[in-house]
Design a protein around this motif. Sequence first.
Motif, short mmCIF file in Angstrom:
data_model
loop_
_atom_site.label_atom_id
_atom_site.label_comp_id
_atom_site.label_asym_id
_atom_site.label_seq_id
_atom_site.Cartn_x
_atom_site.Cartn_y
_atom_site.Cartn_z
N THR A 236 -0.27 -13.48 -1.11
CA THR A 236 -0.73 -12.26 -2.01
C THR A 236 -1.99 -11.86 -2.54
O THR A 236 -2.67 -13.01 -2.61
N SER A 237 -2.43 -10.83 -2.76
CA SER A 237 -3.54 -10.61 -3.43
C SER A 237 -3.42 -9.20 -4.13
O SER A 237 -2.38 -8.39 -3.81
N TYR A 238 -4.16 -8.95 -5.18
CA TYR A 238 -4.06 -7.79 -5.89
C TYR A 238 -5.46 -7.36 -6.51
O TYR A 238 -6.50 -8.03 -6.67
N VAL A 239 -5.59 -6.23 -6.82
CA VAL A 239 -6.60 -5.45 -7.25
C VAL A 239 -6.84 -5.90 -8.73
O VAL A 239 -5.55 -6.46 -9.39
N ASP A 240 -8.14 -6.16 -9.19
CA ASP A 240 -8.18 -6.80 -10.52
C ASP A 240 -7.77 -6.18 -11.75
O ASP A 240 -7.24 -6.90 -12.41
N SER A 241 -7.48 -4.76 -11.77
CA SER A 241 -7.10 -4.07 -12.82
C SER A 241 -5.37 -4.54 -12.99
O SER A 241 -4.76 -4.38 -13.97
N VAL A 242 -4.88 -5.03 -11.88
CA VAL A 242 -3.27 -5.51 -12.25
C VAL A 242 -3.11 -6.90 -12.12
O VAL A 242 -2.04 -7.32 -12.29
N LYS A 243 -3.93 -7.68 -11.88
CA LYS A 243 -3.88 -9.25 -11.86
C LYS A 243 -3.26 -9.80 -13.11
O LYS A 243 -3.85 -9.61 -14.20
N GLY A 244 -2.32 -10.53 -13.15
CA GLY A 244 -1.68 -11.20 -14.18
C GLY A 244 -0.59 -10.12 -14.66
O GLY A 244 0.18 -10.58 -15.50
N ARG A 245 -0.48 -9.18 -14.33
CA ARG A 245 0.45 -8.09 -14.84
C ARG A 245 1.46 -7.69 -13.70
O ARG A 245 2.59 -7.28 -13.99
N PHE A 246 1.24 -7.49 -12.46
CA PHE A 246 1.92 -7.22 -11.25
C PHE A 246 2.15 -8.49 -10.44
O PHE A 246 1.27 -9.13 -10.30
N THR A 247 3.56 -8.54 -9.96
CA THR A 247 3.49 -9.17 -8.88
C THR A 247 4.47 -8.91 -7.73
O THR A 247 5.52 -8.23 -7.81
N MET A 248 4.04 -8.98 -6.54
CA MET A 248 4.61 -8.62 -5.22
C MET A 248 5.28 -9.51 -4.73
O MET A 248 4.63 -10.82 -4.42
N THR A 249 6.52 -9.32 -4.15
CA THR A 249 7.28 -10.40 -3.49
C THR A 249 7.94 -9.49 -2.36
O THR A 249 7.93 -8.46 -2.21
N LYS A 250 8.29 -10.46 -1.41
CA LYS A 250 8.87 -10.08 -0.09
C LYS A 250 10.20 -10.81 0.20
O LYS A 250 10.31 -11.94 0.08
N ASP A 251 11.30 -10.01 0.57
CA ASP A 251 12.61 -10.49 1.10
C ASP A 251 12.93 -10.22 2.32
O ASP A 251 13.28 -9.00 2.76
N ASN A 252 12.41 -10.94 3.27
CA ASN A 252 12.70 -10.77 4.66
C ASN A 252 13.97 -10.68 5.08
O ASN A 252 14.20 -9.78 5.71
N PRO A 253 15.08 -11.37 4.51
CA PRO A 253 16.42 -11.26 5.09
C PRO A 253 16.80 -9.59 4.55
O PRO A 253 17.88 -9.12 5.26
N LYS A 254 16.17 -9.17 3.47
CA LYS A 254 16.76 -7.96 3.13
C LYS A 254 16.08 -6.75 3.50
O LYS A 254 16.22 -5.62 3.27
N ASN A 255 14.77 -7.02 4.11
CA ASN A 255 14.00 -6.36 4.53
C ASN A 255 13.33 -5.31 3.58
O ASN A 255 13.25 -3.98 3.51
N LYS A 256 13.06 -5.99 2.25
CA LYS A 256 12.46 -5.10 1.16
C LYS A 256 11.19 -6.05 0.70
O LYS A 256 11.10 -7.40 0.87
N VAL A 257 10.41 -5.25 0.01
CA VAL A 257 9.37 -5.75 -0.96
C VAL A 257 9.57 -5.07 -2.08
O VAL A 257 10.17 -3.96 -2.39
#
Length: 114
Positions: free
Chosen positions: A56-77
């Motif tokens: 993962t990577s984030y724009v500086d303005s959201v680092k530490g506040r936002f988390t992106m995850t991916k659930d491949n079996p559910k086809n969701k992020v």
Amino acid sequence: QVQLVESGGGLAQPGGPLTLSCAASGSILAYAMDWYRQTPGKQRELVATIDSSGLTSYVDSVKGRFTMTKDNPKNKVYLQMHSLKPEDTAVYFCKATFYGYEFWGQGTQVTISS
């Protein structure tokens, strides 16, 4: 080709949490997935990226506040957002990229206000 549908947007309080979901119509195992956001009159901004390996990577303005995850079996992020600020108000879009082909969702509005 994959269709993307975002959900989870709405009104949230400053300092509060909100989690966005992006559901894909098919497997996203090999896709790089992104969250973008856009406010009126401004260009779409890349907020977070997760590649096919889960990096993962984030724009500086959201680092530490936002988390992106991916659930491949559910086809969701997901985009878990914490410590929200009024400047996080935007339409949030999900994007899938596969060998240069890009697919976008329709967006979900996030409004941060007391």
